[in-house]
Design a protein around this motif. Structure first.
Motif, PDB file in Angstrom:
ATOM      1  N   LYS A  92       0.849  -1.195   0.000  1.00 20.09           N
ATOM      2  CA  LYS A  92       0.000   0.000   0.000  1.00 20.09           C
ATOM      3  C   LYS A  92       0.887   1.249   0.000  1.00 20.09           C
ATOM      4  CE  LYS A  92      -3.582  -2.690   0.652  1.00 20.09           C
ATOM      5  NZ  LYS A  92      -4.525  -2.991  -0.433  1.00 20.09           N
ATOM      6  N   ILE A  93       0.413   2.282  -0.672  1.00 16.50           N
ATOM      7  CA  ILE A  93       1.158   3.546  -0.717  1.00 16.50           C
ATOM      8  C   ILE A  93       0.229   4.694  -0.357  1.00 16.50           C
ATOM      9  CG2 ILE A  93       2.482   5.163  -2.132  1.00 16.50           C
ATOM     10  CD1 ILE A  93       3.392   2.794  -3.825  1.00 16.50           C
ATOM     11  N   LEU A  94       0.615   5.455   0.668  1.00 17.83           N
ATOM     12  CA  LEU A  94      -0.105   6.668   1.044  1.00 17.83           C
ATOM     13  C   LEU A  94       0.754   7.868   0.689  1.00 17.83           C
ATOM     14  CD1 LEU A  94      -1.801   6.067   4.522  1.00 17.83           C
ATOM     15  CD2 LEU A  94      -2.900   6.429   2.311  1.00 17.83           C
ATOM     16  N   ILE A  95       0.162   8.815   0.003  1.00 22.54           N
ATOM     17  CA  ILE A  95       0.887   9.986  -0.464  1.00 22.54           C
ATOM     18  C   ILE A  95       0.784  11.131   0.547  1.00 22.54           C
ATOM     19  CG2 ILE A  95       0.991  11.762  -2.256  1.00 22.54           C
ATOM     20  CD1 ILE A  95       1.944   9.045  -3.211  1.00 22.54           C
ATOM     21  N   LEU A  96       1.911  11.750   0.853  1.00 18.09           N
ATOM     22  CA  LEU A  96       1.937  12.959   1.674  1.00 18.09           C
ATOM     23  C   LEU A  96       1.927  14.157   0.745  1.00 18.09           C
ATOM     24  CD1 LEU A  96       4.605  12.027   4.372  1.00 18.09           C
ATOM     25  CD2 LEU A  96       2.145  12.239   4.709  1.00 18.09           C
ATOM     26  N   THR A  97       0.980  15.061   0.930  1.00 12.81           N
ATOM     27  CA  THR A  97       0.786  16.112  -0.047  1.00 12.81           C
ATOM     28  C   THR A  97       0.405  17.442   0.601  1.00 12.81           C
ATOM     29  OG1 THR A  97      -0.429  16.652  -2.062  1.00 12.81           O
ATOM     30  CG2 THR A  97      -1.643  15.524  -0.359  1.00 12.81           C
ATOM     31  N   THR A  98       0.207  18.446  -0.247  1.00 13.39           N
ATOM     32  CA  THR A  98      -0.282  19.749   0.188  1.00 13.39           C
ATOM     33  C   THR A  98      -1.476  20.123  -0.685  1.00 13.39           C
ATOM     34  OG1 THR A  98       1.045  21.057  -1.355  1.00 13.39           O
ATOM     35  CG2 THR A  98       2.096  20.433   0.724  1.00 13.39           C
ATOM     36  N   PHE A  99      -2.108  21.237  -0.392  1.00 16.46           N
ATOM     37  CA  PHE A  99      -3.280  21.654  -1.152  1.00 16.46           C
ATOM     38  C   PHE A  99      -2.956  21.929  -2.619  1.00 16.46           C
ATOM     39  CE2 PHE A  99      -4.962  22.472   3.059  1.00 16.46           C
ATOM     40  CZ  PHE A  99      -6.296  22.123   2.919  1.00 16.46           C
ATOM     41  N   SER A 100      -1.707  22.196  -2.931  1.00 21.91           N
ATOM     42  CA  SER A 100      -1.350  22.626  -4.289  1.00 21.91           C
ATOM     43  C   SER A 100      -0.964  21.478  -5.219  1.00 21.91           C
ATOM     44  CB  SER A 100      -0.181  23.618  -4.219  1.00 21.91           C
ATOM     45  OG  SER A 100       0.954  23.009  -3.644  1.00 21.91           O
ATOM     46  N   ASP A 101      -1.115  20.252  -4.777  1.00 20.64           N
ATOM     47  CA  ASP A 101      -0.611  19.108  -5.548  1.00 20.64           C
ATOM     48  C   ASP A 101      -1.710  18.280  -6.209  1.00 20.64           C
ATOM     49  OD1 ASP A 101       2.045  19.657  -4.920  1.00 20.64           O
ATOM     50  OD2 ASP A 101       1.941  18.518  -3.059  1.00 20.64           O
ATOM     51  N   ILE A 102      -2.816  18.907  -6.592  1.00 18.28           N
ATOM     52  CA  ILE A 102      -3.975  18.164  -7.085  1.00 18.28           C
ATOM     53  C   ILE A 102      -3.643  17.263  -8.269  1.00 18.28           C
ATOM     54  CG2 ILE A 102      -6.312  18.348  -7.998  1.00 18.28           C
ATOM     55  CD1 ILE A 102      -5.944  19.217  -5.067  1.00 18.28           C
ATOM     56  N   GLU A 103      -2.947  17.797  -9.285  1.00 20.38           N
ATOM     57  CA  GLU A 103      -2.632  16.996 -10.474  1.00 20.38           C
ATOM     58  C   GLU A 103      -1.746  15.809 -10.115  1.00 20.38           C
ATOM     59  OE1 GLU A 103      -1.056  19.321 -13.609  1.00 20.38           O
ATOM     60  OE2 GLU A 103      -2.772  20.674 -13.726  1.00 20.38           O
ATOM     61  N   TYR A 104      -0.797  16.047  -9.216  1.00 21.34           N
ATOM     62  CA  TYR A 104       0.089  14.960  -8.788  1.00 21.34           C
ATOM     63  C   TYR A 104      -0.720  13.853  -8.092  1.00 21.34           C
ATOM     64  CZ  TYR A 104       4.187  17.951  -9.591  1.00 21.34           C
ATOM     65  OH  TYR A 104       5.152  18.739 -10.151  1.00 21.34           O
ATOM     66  N   ILE A 105      -1.656  14.264  -7.251  1.00 20.49           N
ATOM     67  CA  ILE A 105      -2.458  13.290  -6.511  1.00 20.49           C
ATOM     68  C   ILE A 105      -3.254  12.408  -7.462  1.00 20.49           C
ATOM     69  CG2 ILE A 105      -4.329  12.994  -4.845  1.00 20.49           C
ATOM     70  CD1 ILE A 105      -3.452  15.726  -3.665  1.00 20.49           C
ATOM     71  N   GLN A 106      -3.890  13.026  -8.464  1.00 23.80           N
ATOM     72  CA  GLN A 106      -4.674  12.262  -9.435  1.00 23.80           C
ATOM     73  C   GLN A 106      -3.809  11.220 -10.144  1.00 23.80           C
ATOM     74  OE1 GLN A 106      -7.353  16.124 -10.593  1.00 23.80           O
ATOM     75  NE2 GLN A 106      -6.972  14.649 -12.188  1.00 23.80           N
ATOM     76  N   GLU A 107      -2.599  11.606 -10.505  1.00 28.41           N
ATOM     77  CA  GLU A 107      -1.692  10.670 -11.178  1.00 28.41           C
ATOM     78  C   GLU A 107      -1.309   9.525 -10.248  1.00 28.41           C
ATOM     79  OE1 GLU A 107      -0.313  10.606 -14.495  1.00 28.41           O
ATOM     80  OE2 GLU A 107      -2.149  11.789 -14.634  1.00 28.41           O
ATOM     81  N   ALA A 108      -1.010   9.857  -8.991  1.00 33.49           N
ATOM     82  CA  ALA A 108      -0.621   8.822  -8.033  1.00 33.49           C
ATOM     83  C   ALA A 108      -1.762   7.831  -7.802  1.00 33.49           C
ATOM     84  CB  ALA A 108      -0.188   9.464  -6.714  1.00 33.49           C
ATOM     85  N   LEU A 109      -2.994   8.333  -7.698  1.00 33.09           N
ATOM     86  CA  LEU A 109      -4.148   7.453  -7.536  1.00 33.09           C
ATOM     87  C   LEU A 109      -4.310   6.551  -8.755  1.00 33.09           C
ATOM     88  CD1 LEU A 109      -6.759   9.924  -5.983  1.00 33.09           C
ATOM     89  CD2 LEU A 109      -5.634   8.016  -4.824  1.00 33.09           C
ATOM     90  N   LYS A 110      -4.086   7.115  -9.922  1.00 35.80           N
ATOM     91  CA  LYS A 110      -4.209   6.332 -11.158  1.00 35.80           C
ATOM     92  C   LYS A 110      -3.229   5.167 -11.173  1.00 35.80           C
ATOM     93  CE  LYS A 110      -2.494   7.875 -15.076  1.00 35.80           C
ATOM     94  NZ  LYS A 110      -2.289   8.721 -16.270  1.00 35.80           N
ATOM     95  N   TYR A 111      -2.060   5.379 -10.585  1.00 30.99           N
ATOM     96  CA  TYR A 111      -1.037   4.328 -10.575  1.00 30.99           C
ATOM     97  C   TYR A 111      -1.162   3.377  -9.393  1.00 30.99           C
ATOM     98  CZ  TYR A 111       1.372   6.786 -14.348  1.00 30.99           C
ATOM     99  OH  TYR A 111       1.693   7.374 -15.548  1.00 30.99           O
ATOM    100  N   GLY A 112      -2.181   3.591  -8.556  1.00 32.65           N
ATOM    101  CA  GLY A 112      -2.445   2.596  -7.512  1.00 32.65           C
ATOM    102  C   GLY A 112      -2.237   3.030  -6.080  1.00 32.65           C
ATOM    103  N   ALA A 113      -1.994   4.320  -5.838  1.00 37.03           N
ATOM    104  CA  ALA A 113      -1.873   4.789  -4.456  1.00 37.03           C
ATOM    105  C   ALA A 113      -3.192   4.563  -3.727  1.00 37.03           C
ATOM    106  CB  ALA A 113      -1.497   6.270  -4.421  1.00 37.03           C
ATOM    107  N   SER A 114      -3.117   4.306  -2.433  1.00 37.91           N
ATOM    108  CA  SER A 114      -4.314   4.029  -1.639  1.00 37.91           C
ATOM    109  C   SER A 114      -4.970   5.295  -1.108  1.00 37.91           C
ATOM    110  CB  SER A 114      -3.963   3.112  -0.463  1.00 37.91           C
ATOM    111  OG  SER A 114      -3.558   1.845  -0.929  1.00 37.91           O
ATOM    112  N   GLY A 115      -4.389   6.448  -1.429  1.00 44.09           N
ATOM    113  CA  GLY A 115      -4.970   7.700  -0.976  1.00 44.09           C
ATOM    114  C   GLY A 115      -3.890   8.703  -0.622  1.00 44.09           C
ATOM    115  N   TYR A 116      -4.296   9.734   0.072  1.00 45.12           N
ATOM    116  CA  TYR A 116      -3.359  10.814   0.366  1.00 45.12           C
ATOM    117  C   TYR A 116      -3.686  11.467   1.701  1.00 45.12           C
ATOM    118  CZ  TYR A 116      -7.389  13.380  -1.242  1.00 45.12           C
ATOM    119  OH  TYR A 116      -8.666  13.842  -1.382  1.00 45.12           O
ATOM    120  N   LEU A 117      -2.672  12.021   2.327  1.00 44.95           N
ATOM    121  CA  LEU A 117      -2.809  12.735   3.581  1.00 44.95           C
ATOM    122  C   LEU A 117      -2.095  14.069   3.467  1.00 44.95           C
ATOM    123  CD1 LEU A 117      -1.914   9.743   5.904  1.00 44.95           C
ATOM    124  CD2 LEU A 117      -4.171  10.807   5.789  1.00 44.95           C
TER     125      LEU A 117
END
Length: 215
Positions: free
Chosen positions: A79-104
């Motif tokens: 499982k992969i959880l992404i650590l992010t900020t409010f400004s990383d929307i496009e990055y988050i979408q890509e990470a989810l597409k590749y199988g990330a389990s979500g973001y914090l």
């Protein structure tokens, strides 16, 4: 089940060390490694057992998006959880597409990060409510969503379960909502994955968002 084996990936030493110190205080968690980027994380996973990776999305050498892709290609059960900020929307979408389990969010409380880890291990999608709407609004919607759903011969129950998965509910919670056993929900999810040719619950959630099932 033994302790949850966590790998922390961040190119800032202060963040790595801070997360290591705090997460190590939880009795059911074992921090098994600290890495500086996605490439290092992949090499670590090749040599050590890892249950879940807590990974920064912005890293200079190999960011969280590429890191997620290369790790999930080789280790789909991690499982992969992404650590992010409010400004990383496009990055988050890509990470989810590749199988990330979500973001914090990076400034989340440690208890929230801990609960996110536990949820991801159970197979749930971890979505921070403050920016969920912003992310969902940026996912392209399928204008032919009704036709897409009919193509896959999804039943009304399966569509309902897809919606509940997208809300982040566990199998047990979905069962309680629908007055069905947890085992029945699990069997239905297996059927949904087969019909939609998807890999996991995260992809089911993205299917729901793209096909307007959350409206």
């Amino acid at each position: 089940m033994g302790k949850i084996k966590i790998l922390i990936v961040d190119d800032e030493k202060l963040i790595r060390d801070g997360l290591n110190i705090i997460l190590s205080t939880y009795e059911d968690i074992e921090v098994v490694g600290l890495c500086e980027d996605g490439y290092d994380a992949l090499e670590f996973c090749r040599k050590n057992p890892v249950d879940i990776i807590l990974m920064d999305i912005r890293m200079s050498k190999c960011d969280g998006v590429l890191g997620t892709r290369i790790i999930k290609e080789e280790f789909e059960d991690i499982k992969i959880l992404i650590l992010t900020t409010f400004s990383d929307i496009e990055y988050i979408q890509e990470a989810l597409k590749y199988g990330a389990s979500g973001y914090l969010l990076k400034d989340s409380s440690y208890d929230l990060i801990y609960e996110g880890i536990k949820a991801a291990i159970k197979g749930n999608i971890v979505v921070h409510p403050e920016i969920a709407d912003k992310i969902l609004s940026n996912i392209p919607r399928d204008r032919e969503s009704t036709g897409e759903i009919k193509t896959h011969n999804l039943t009304d129950r399966e569509i309902t379960i897809i919606k509940e998965i997208a809300k982040g509910l566990t199998n047990k919670e979905i069962g309680e909502e629908l007055y069905l056993s947890e085992g029945t929900i699990k069997n239905n999810i297996s059927t949904i994955l087969s019909k939609l040719h998807l890999r996991d619950r995260t992809q089911i959630a993205i299917f729901a968002f793209k096909n307007n099932l959350m409206t």
